[in-house]
Write an enzyme that holds these catalytic residues in place. Structure first.
Site, PDB file in Angstrom:
ATOM      1  CG  ASP A  46      -0.116   0.056   2.537  1.00  0.00           C
ATOM      2  OD1 ASP A  46       0.808  -0.767   2.697  1.00  0.00           O
ATOM      3  OD2 ASP A  46      -0.404   0.916   3.387  1.00  0.00           O
ATOM      4  CB  CYS A  47       4.390   2.013  -0.456  1.00  0.00           C
ATOM      5  SG  CYS A  47       5.529   3.410  -0.456  1.00  0.00           S
ATOM      6  CE  LYS A  74      12.312  -3.405   3.947  1.00  0.00           C
ATOM      7  NZ  LYS A  74      12.365  -2.229   4.854  1.00  0.00           N
ATOM      8  CB  SER A  99       9.036   8.695  -3.853  1.00  0.00           C
ATOM      9  OG  SER A  99       8.644   9.691  -2.916  1.00  0.00           O
ATOM     10  CG  HIS A 196      -2.808   5.791   1.052  1.00  0.00           C
ATOM     11  ND1 HIS A 196      -2.206   4.984   1.993  1.00  0.00           N
ATOM     12  CD2 HIS A 196      -2.411   5.310  -0.152  1.00  0.00           C
ATOM     13  CE1 HIS A 196      -1.481   4.062   1.396  1.00  0.00           C
ATOM     14  NE2 HIS A 196      -1.580   4.249   0.086  1.00  0.00           N
ATOM     15  CD1 TRP A 243      -3.445   3.752   5.331  1.00  0.00           C
ATOM     16  CD2 TRP A 243      -2.466   4.692   7.102  1.00  0.00           C
ATOM     17  NE1 TRP A 243      -2.666   4.782   4.867  1.00  0.00           N
ATOM     18  CE2 TRP A 243      -2.052   5.377   5.931  1.00  0.00           C
ATOM     19  CE3 TRP A 243      -1.974   5.102   8.334  1.00  0.00           C
ATOM     20  CZ2 TRP A 243      -1.168   6.454   5.978  1.00  0.00           C
ATOM     21  CZ3 TRP A 243      -1.089   6.178   8.381  1.00  0.00           C
ATOM     22  CH2 TRP A 243      -0.703   6.838   7.209  1.00  0.00           C
TER      23      TRP A 243
END
Length: 248
Positions: A46-47, A74, A99, A196, A243
């Protein structure tokens, strides 16, 4: 990939080296985007910042491999060299996180017919856009993470005040985007955050964005209908999952 991946050297004022223009579509090189995984640990998470980067990649017609990762998955080079931060763009043997940095890199190496920024040609407009939009996501995050119901009213008011700033600014523009007729990085950064907000406040706070913000509503619909938005997106339940974890 080894931990020897290094950032581009600062041979130019951009800090991105001096190979601008090498990014013809058939010579773009290998592009990978490491991002947060969703509830199943494999699909896109959900980023909103990864959503933003993907919109830019798709707008520019660049081919890329999307790699959703859980914290446990990761790679060592990402954790040791970049603090595990995502999204992380890997272009050949260079890697970038944040970003804003990633999209500036893409804009520099893969310029289009028209720039995705207005800073150079309309610096005052660029500053106005920043003023109108920069406080939105922070106000939303504070509202969402608050678990004290007595604090909800002022936090909600603060969020709606920020959304009102965006709405008021959009009423002054002469086109469907923040800068008018031309889409910019600012639009691609803001739209995922508004997604969001729309989903999050309805699910967790049982409120909706004020219907009186008609310019904002039209803007959101226009952005959400764009192919580059939809093709880079994730279902609403992925947002509520994300969230929900952030609120624990």
């Amino acid at each position: 990939m080894s931990s020897s991946i290094a950032l581009a050297s600062a041979r130019s004022t951009t800090g991105f080296g001096d190979a601008r223009g090498r990014g013809a579509r058939d010579e773009q090189g290998r592009i990978e985007l490491l991002c947060k995984a969703g509830p199943d640990g494999a699909a896109l998470g959900d980023c909103p910042f990864c959503h933003y980067v993907q919109m830019v990649l798709r707008y520019k017609g660049l081919r890329y491999r999307l790699i959703p990762l859980t914290p446990e998955d990761k790679p060592e080079w990402l954790v040791e060299g970049y603090g595990g931060k995502m999204p992380c763009l890997v272009h050949d043997e260079e890697a970038y996180t944040d970003s804003g940095t990633i999209t500036q890199y893409l804009e520099y190496f893969f310029p289009g017919e028209e720039p995705l920024t207005v800073e150079d040609e309309k610096p005052e407009l660029a500053e106005e856009v920043k003023t109108a939009t920069s406080g939105v996501f922070g106000a939303f995050a504070r509202y969402m993470k608050n678990m004290d119901k007595e604090q909800d009213p002022p936090l909600q008011a603060a969020l709606f005040e920020e959304l009102d700033k965006v709405d008021s600014f959009l009423q002054t523009t002469k086109g469907p985007f923040l800068a008018g007729e031309r889409i910019t990085l600012d639009d691609m950064a803001l739209a995922p955050k508004l997604y969001h907000i729309k989903v999050g406040v309805a699910h967790f706070k049982n409120v909706i964005i004020p219907p009186s913000l008609t310019a904002l509503a039209a803007y959101m619909q226009h952005m959400f209908d764009m192919d580059i938005f939809q093709e880079s997106s994730y279902p609403p339940d992925v947002i509520t999952w994300g969230w929900g974890n952030a609120r624990k």
